[in-house]
Design a protein around this motif. Structure first.
Motif, PDB file in Angstrom:
ATOM      1  N   THR A   1      -1.809  -9.990 -49.973  1.00 56.12           N
ATOM      2  CA  THR A   1      -1.183  -9.503 -51.204  1.00 56.12           C
ATOM      3  C   THR A   1      -1.720  -8.113 -51.504  1.00 56.12           C
ATOM      4  O   THR A   1      -2.938  -7.913 -51.476  1.00 56.12           O
ATOM      5  CB  THR A   1      -1.512 -10.439 -52.380  1.00 56.12           C
ATOM      6  N   PRO A   2      -0.830  -7.136 -51.773  1.00 56.12           N
ATOM      7  CA  PRO A   2      -1.304  -5.774 -52.083  1.00 56.12           C
ATOM      8  C   PRO A   2      -1.976  -5.733 -53.450  1.00 56.12           C
ATOM      9  O   PRO A   2      -1.392  -5.310 -54.437  1.00 56.12           O
ATOM     10  CB  PRO A   2      -0.005  -4.954 -52.053  1.00 56.12           C
ATOM     11  N   VAL A   3      -3.233  -6.212 -53.481  1.00 53.44           N
ATOM     12  CA  VAL A   3      -3.948  -6.368 -54.748  1.00 53.44           C
ATOM     13  C   VAL A   3      -4.060  -5.057 -55.519  1.00 53.44           C
ATOM     14  O   VAL A   3      -3.816  -4.998 -56.728  1.00 53.44           O
ATOM     15  CB  VAL A   3      -5.362  -6.950 -54.485  1.00 53.44           C
ATOM     16  N   ALA A   4      -4.429  -3.983 -54.825  1.00 51.17           N
ATOM     17  CA  ALA A   4      -4.629  -2.699 -55.505  1.00 51.17           C
ATOM     18  C   ALA A   4      -3.330  -2.200 -56.121  1.00 51.17           C
ATOM     19  O   ALA A   4      -3.308  -1.716 -57.260  1.00 51.17           O
ATOM     20  CB  ALA A   4      -5.170  -1.670 -54.514  1.00 51.17           C
ATOM     21  N   ALA A   5      -2.213  -2.329 -55.392  1.00 53.63           N
ATOM     22  CA  ALA A   5      -0.926  -1.871 -55.907  1.00 53.63           C
ATOM     23  C   ALA A   5      -0.507  -2.705 -57.108  1.00 53.63           C
ATOM     24  O   ALA A   5      -0.010  -2.168 -58.112  1.00 53.63           O
ATOM     25  CB  ALA A   5       0.131  -1.957 -54.810  1.00 53.63           C
ATOM     26  N   LEU A   6      -0.694  -4.019 -57.028  1.00 56.54           N
ATOM     27  CA  LEU A   6      -0.323  -4.885 -58.153  1.00 56.54           C
ATOM     28  C   LEU A   6      -1.183  -4.577 -59.376  1.00 56.54           C
ATOM     29  O   LEU A   6      -0.676  -4.525 -60.502  1.00 56.54           O
ATOM     30  CB  LEU A   6      -0.485  -6.352 -57.753  1.00 56.54           C
ATOM     31  N   ALA A   7      -2.473  -4.396 -59.141  1.00 57.54           N
ATOM     32  CA  ALA A   7      -3.382  -4.094 -60.259  1.00 57.54           C
ATOM     33  C   ALA A   7      -3.011  -2.761 -60.908  1.00 57.54           C
ATOM     34  O   ALA A   7      -3.001  -2.627 -62.141  1.00 57.54           O
ATOM     35  CB  ALA A   7      -4.827  -4.058 -59.762  1.00 57.54           C
TER      36      ALA A   7
END
Length: 278
Positions: free
Chosen positions: A185-191
């Motif tokens: 999951t693209p955690v940084a992009a979602l955050a």
């Protein structure tokens, strides 16, 4: 008759003879000034000798735990050419003793390589020595801390952009990236997206409501662009709809299924409805 100056340099290593897991580990270096380099090693206050790994080992085990050994002495009349030879020899010994993985060298190429053009065979040696080498969790943590908060200048960004312009990834590179990202999951992009929404009051459309009139105009425009379809039911009866969306809503058939039926002339599997363009 003038006598040309003769330069002399050494390739050397320090070997750890202390008991423990790092017994036999070494640091390989080279220099055109052996006396000054030896003095620098014996200076307890010098915390910048050869990089982080060897400095930490010096502090942990003490200078008396290391034996000094000259691996090769080289001489020549051209100082720059001699430095190049020393750098190449240093790299060869780093590879031979594997002193980046089981030693204190932080680079497979030694130091002083700026501007040096290595041979194809020499580059192959460097590549072989680097293959499979990974940073320890502690080293990765130190790198992360060092880079935290660092900002790239506009000039550097421009250089990176110019360097990447026109480059295309090969199918193999695309496949490798796809494999690496699978299941992640693209955690940084979602955050970052969530933070932007929170800081901007819910986003653009939360603060810009579409009027009833605007919605009606949008729907009318969509209908003008829409594909009129005819649904042929299982009993042979027909119904005409102004768009696939309208047919989907009225008949409970997914838009994708309608599009597939239009393209291939097949009836939908579940409801046995066939669609055709009007």
């Amino acid at each position: 008759m003038s006598v040309k100056q003769l330069f002399e340099g050494v390739v050397y290593r320090y070997v750890n003879h202390a008991e423990g897991d790092e017994n036999g580990w070494c640091y390989v270096g080279s220099t055109l000034d052996e006396k000054t380099r030896r003095y620098s090693w014996n200076n307890h206050g010098n915390k910048t000798y050869g990089g982080t790994k060897i400095n930490e080992a010096r502090e942990k085990y003490g200078l008396d735990s290391f034996d000094y050994e000259v691996l090769e002495r080289l001489s020549g009349e051209d100082e720059n050419e001699l430095q190049k030879q020393l750098d190449e020899k240093e790299t060869e010994y780093i590879s031979k003793f594997d002193s980046t993985n089981k030693g204190y060298n932080t680079s497979v190429g030694g130091t002083g390589n700026k501007g040096v053009n290595f041979s194809t065979a020499h580059r192959a040696n460097i590549g072989a020595a680097s293959k499979g080498r990974t940073h320890s969790p502690a080293t990765r943590q130190k790198i992360s801390q060092k880079l935290k908060g660092r900002r790239v200048s506009d000039e550097t960004k421009a250089k990176i952009s110019a360097g990447n312009k026109g480059k295309k990834r090969s199918p193999a590179q695309n496949a490798a990236q796809s494999a690496r990202m699978k299941g992640k999951t693209p955690v940084a992009a979602l955050a970052g997206s969530k933070a932007w929404v929170a800081n901007n009051g819910g986003g653009y459309w939360s603060n810009h409501k579409i009027s009833v009139e605007a919605r009606a105009n949008m729907k009318a425009a969509q209908l003008q662009r829409a594909t009129r379809v005819k649904a042929i039911l299982e009993d042979g009866s027909e119904q005409v709809f102004e768009s696939m969306s309208a047919a989907s809503e009225a008949l409970g058939v997914m838009v994708g299924s309608i599009a597939y039926s239009l393209k291939h002339g097949n009836a939908t599997k579940k409801l046995k409805i066939k669609f055709a363009n009007v």
